[in-house]
Design a protein around this motif. Structure first.
Motif, PDB file in Angstrom:
ATOM      1  N   ARG A 282       5.581   3.235   1.470  1.00 31.66           N
ATOM      2  CA  ARG A 282       5.166   4.197   2.500  1.00 31.66           C
ATOM      3  C   ARG A 282       5.925   5.515   2.347  1.00 31.66           C
ATOM      4  O   ARG A 282       5.364   6.587   2.567  1.00 31.66           O
ATOM      5  CB  ARG A 282       5.399   3.606   3.884  1.00 31.66           C
ATOM      6  CG  ARG A 282       5.074   4.544   5.035  1.00 31.66           C
ATOM      7  CD  ARG A 282       5.007   3.799   6.350  1.00 31.66           C
ATOM      8  NE  ARG A 282       3.773   3.037   6.449  1.00 31.66           N
ATOM      9  CZ  ARG A 282       3.523   2.147   7.418  1.00 31.66           C
ATOM     10  NH1 ARG A 282       4.452   1.903   8.341  1.00 31.66           N
ATOM     11  NH2 ARG A 282       2.378   1.505   7.454  1.00 31.66           N
ATOM     12  N   ILE A 283       7.212   5.435   1.972  1.00 31.42           N
ATOM     13  CA  ILE A 283       7.999   6.650   1.771  1.00 31.42           C
ATOM     14  C   ILE A 283       7.421   7.462   0.614  1.00 31.42           C
ATOM     15  O   ILE A 283       7.277   8.690   0.698  1.00 31.42           O
ATOM     16  CB  ILE A 283       9.476   6.310   1.496  1.00 31.42           C
ATOM     17  CG1 ILE A 283      10.071   5.518   2.670  1.00 31.42           C
ATOM     18  CG2 ILE A 283      10.270   7.569   1.231  1.00 31.42           C
ATOM     19  CD1 ILE A 283      10.080   6.259   3.978  1.00 31.42           C
ATOM     20  N   ALA A 344      -6.851  13.351   5.954  1.00 33.19           N
ATOM     21  CA  ALA A 344      -7.438  12.025   5.770  1.00 33.19           C
ATOM     22  C   ALA A 344      -6.779  11.301   4.598  1.00 33.19           C
ATOM     23  O   ALA A 344      -6.442  10.106   4.692  1.00 33.19           O
ATOM     24  CB  ALA A 344      -8.942  12.148   5.542  1.00 33.19           C
ATOM     25  N   TYR A 345      -6.593  12.015   3.481  1.00 34.78           N
ATOM     26  CA  TYR A 345      -5.900  11.445   2.330  1.00 34.78           C
ATOM     27  C   TYR A 345      -4.496  10.971   2.726  1.00 34.78           C
ATOM     28  O   TYR A 345      -4.073   9.857   2.390  1.00 34.78           O
ATOM     29  CB  TYR A 345      -5.769  12.502   1.230  1.00 34.78           C
ATOM     30  CG  TYR A 345      -6.697  12.320   0.055  1.00 34.78           C
ATOM     31  CD1 TYR A 345      -6.726  11.132  -0.667  1.00 34.78           C
ATOM     32  CD2 TYR A 345      -7.521  13.351  -0.373  1.00 34.78           C
ATOM     33  CE1 TYR A 345      -7.555  10.971  -1.758  1.00 34.78           C
ATOM     34  CE2 TYR A 345      -8.364  13.209  -1.465  1.00 34.78           C
ATOM     35  CZ  TYR A 345      -8.377  12.016  -2.154  1.00 34.78           C
ATOM     36  OH  TYR A 345      -9.202  11.857  -3.233  1.00 34.78           O
ATOM     37  N   THR A 346      -3.779  11.830   3.445  1.00 36.34           N
ATOM     38  CA  THR A 346      -2.401  11.511   3.822  1.00 36.34           C
ATOM     39  C   THR A 346      -2.346  10.292   4.734  1.00 36.34           C
ATOM     40  O   THR A 346      -1.568   9.352   4.502  1.00 36.34           O
ATOM     41  CB  THR A 346      -1.751  12.721   4.527  1.00 36.34           C
ATOM     42  OG1 THR A 346      -1.812  13.861   3.657  1.00 36.34           O
ATOM     43  CG2 THR A 346      -0.300  12.428   4.871  1.00 36.34           C
ATOM     44  N   SER A 353      -0.382   2.093   2.083  1.00 35.24           N
ATOM     45  CA  SER A 353       0.720   1.912   1.130  1.00 35.24           C
ATOM     46  C   SER A 353       1.532   0.630   1.323  1.00 35.24           C
ATOM     47  O   SER A 353       1.979   0.043   0.318  1.00 35.24           O
ATOM     48  CB  SER A 353       1.647   3.135   1.165  1.00 35.24           C
ATOM     49  OG  SER A 353       2.112   3.385   2.477  1.00 35.24           O
ATOM     50  N   PRO A 354       1.759   0.130   2.561  1.00 35.73           N
ATOM     51  CA  PRO A 354       2.518  -1.127   2.667  1.00 35.73           C
ATOM     52  C   PRO A 354       1.763  -2.342   2.143  1.00 35.73           C
ATOM     53  O   PRO A 354       2.373  -3.374   1.876  1.00 35.73           O
ATOM     54  CB  PRO A 354       2.770  -1.267   4.172  1.00 35.73           C
ATOM     55  CG  PRO A 354       2.587   0.103   4.732  1.00 35.73           C
ATOM     56  CD  PRO A 354       1.527   0.719   3.887  1.00 35.73           C
ATOM     57  N   THR A 359       0.171   1.992  -7.732  1.00 35.78           N
ATOM     58  CA  THR A 359      -0.690   2.379  -8.856  1.00 35.78           C
ATOM     59  C   THR A 359      -2.155   2.240  -8.469  1.00 35.78           C
ATOM     60  O   THR A 359      -2.980   3.134  -8.734  1.00 35.78           O
ATOM     61  CB  THR A 359      -0.390   1.524 -10.086  1.00 35.78           C
ATOM     62  OG1 THR A 359       0.999   1.631 -10.416  1.00 35.78           O
ATOM     63  CG2 THR A 359      -1.235   1.971 -11.274  1.00 35.78           C
ATOM     64  N   LEU A 360      -2.506   1.116  -7.817  1.00 37.58           N
ATOM     65  CA  LEU A 360      -3.881   0.924  -7.382  1.00 37.58           C
ATOM     66  C   LEU A 360      -4.281   1.956  -6.334  1.00 37.58           C
ATOM     67  O   LEU A 360      -5.406   2.471  -6.341  1.00 37.58           O
ATOM     68  CB  LEU A 360      -4.051  -0.492  -6.810  1.00 37.58           C
ATOM     69  CG  LEU A 360      -3.947  -1.646  -7.803  1.00 37.58           C
ATOM     70  CD1 LEU A 360      -4.052  -2.992  -7.080  1.00 37.58           C
ATOM     71  CD2 LEU A 360      -5.051  -1.533  -8.862  1.00 37.58           C
TER      72      LEU A 360
END
Length: 389
Positions: A282-283, A344-346, A353-354, A359-360
């Protein structure tokens, strides 16, 4: 004195530095406009540029002086009156001045960061006034990147991207130089319509500022919110200013280069928290996701120019904002579309992310970007075919 009291005081400092930056920039920009029109310092329109009429491009001249003055003023007040402020808040015993303690802890990155910022500020002024070759700007950007590495700001972990975790210095140093130069130029090149570079930067700065404040890193939070503060009045003059009434201004290279450098410093410093965070993915996502749109756009434009045998460093009208305008969007609609897409991307990356391999997640981001680019490309082709009928 309790920790809660200390936190309240530091949050007050963050709010005050934000307000001071807004106030001083709001004073300086009208003066810059006045000088620009008296000395005929304009950004003349041409076939590549969107704007009509003469508009000064010296808004970025205010950024670095205001940021430094606002932060230094708060440091001085805290140094001289910290005990008195604590007593006014109802505490008889003054405690340690956290802001000054953190300034000592981060002295190297702060000192070398200021040197880098000053170098980019000066080269930006020269470029906005007389023009500088892109090779010279690249050299200065590389030197600034080296200074940041000397100050201890470098990428030492990729947290699993492409299966890579800890990085040795022989890899981390060149990667840091590449990332800093790339980020700075991404912000510089996305500055093509009113409010776009400042809007995208504001999203990133707000996220970084909140994160650092919550984590108790008040120095970097102050830097983020002070920078955000200078962008607020600039955004007003840039987006809502009337060129005919001499109330419109651009940030120029001085603004885009220095804002890009500050975002680089904050994003790389944020990465350090991944090594102690429960969810390092997430970071990583939080550090780089706000810059996805300008970074992806630069890569697409770079390879498009190469494919058409054009100099990849020479400007054209192939950036995402140019393509949206070519579809018939007004500037305000293109601005909102890109800002919403960036947010939206962010949000998408921070939430996923968690639960996903980085990479995926990055491949998914790229796939979405390619799909969106292809849709826009086909829409442009259809519009051109219809216009020829």
């Amino acid at each position: 004195m309790t920790l809660e009291c200390i936190n309240i005081l530091e949050f007050i400092n963050i709010v005050v530095v934000f307000i001071l930056s807004i106030f001083f920039t709001g004073i300086l920009i009208p003066q810059i406009l006045l000088i620009s029109f008296r000395r005929n310092l304009f950004d003349e329109p041409d076939e590549r540029k969107i704007h009509r009429g003469v508009v000064p491009r010296l808004g970025g001249f205010a950024f670095v002086p205001v940021i430094c003055f606002s932060i230094m003023l708060l440091f001085g007040i805290n140094y001289l009156a910290y005990d008195d402020i604590m007593r006014l808040m109802g505490y008889d015993v003054a405690g340690n001045n956290i802001m000054l303690e953190q300034a000592g802890r981060y002295i190297l990155p702060l000192v070398f960061g200021f040197c880098s910022l000053l170098m980019l500020y000066l080269i930006g002024i020269a470029d906005d006034l007389i023009g500088i070759r892109y090779r010279a700007k690249f050299i200065v950007q590389i030197l600034c990147s080296v200074l940041m590495i000397v100050g201890g700001v470098w990428i030492d972990n990729l947290y699993g991207v492409l299966g890579i975790y800890a990085l040795p210095k022989v890899v981390g140093y060149p990667l840091t130089i590449l990332v800093i130069v790339f980020f700075i130029n991404a912000i510089n090149l996305i500055d093509g319509i009113d409010g776009l570079a400042s809007g995208l930067s504001s999203v990133a700065l707000f996220i970084y500022g909140i994160f650092f404040a919550v984590e108790g890193n008040y120095i970097y939070s102050m830097i983020a919110f002070s920078t955000l503060g200078v962008l607020v009045p600039f955004f007003y003059y840039n987006v809502f200013g009337n060129a005919e009434r001499h109330r419109k201004i651009f940030m120029g290279d001085t603004g885009s280069l220095t804002i890009g450098m500050i975002i680089c410093i904050l994003s790389i410093e944020l990465l350090d928290y991944g090594q102690i965070a429960k969810v390092p993915n997430r970071i990583f996502a939080m550090a780089f996701s706000p810059m996805i749109i300008p970074c992806f756009d630069v890569v697409r434009v770079f390879f498009t120019r190469l494919r058409h045998h054009r100099n990849p460093f020479m400007p054209d009208k192939n950036h995402i904002h140019h393509r949206l305008l070519a579809l018939g969007m007004p500037q305000w609609a293109a601005l909102i579309t890109i800002l919403v897409l960036s947010m939206a991307y962010t949000g998408f990356n921070i939430m996923l992310s968690p639960y996903m391999d980085l990479t995926l997640l990055m491949m998914l981001d790229i796939a979405i970007w390619i799909a969106a680019s292809l849709i826009i490309h086909r829409m442009l082709q259809s519009k051109n075919i219809e216009s020829k009928k």
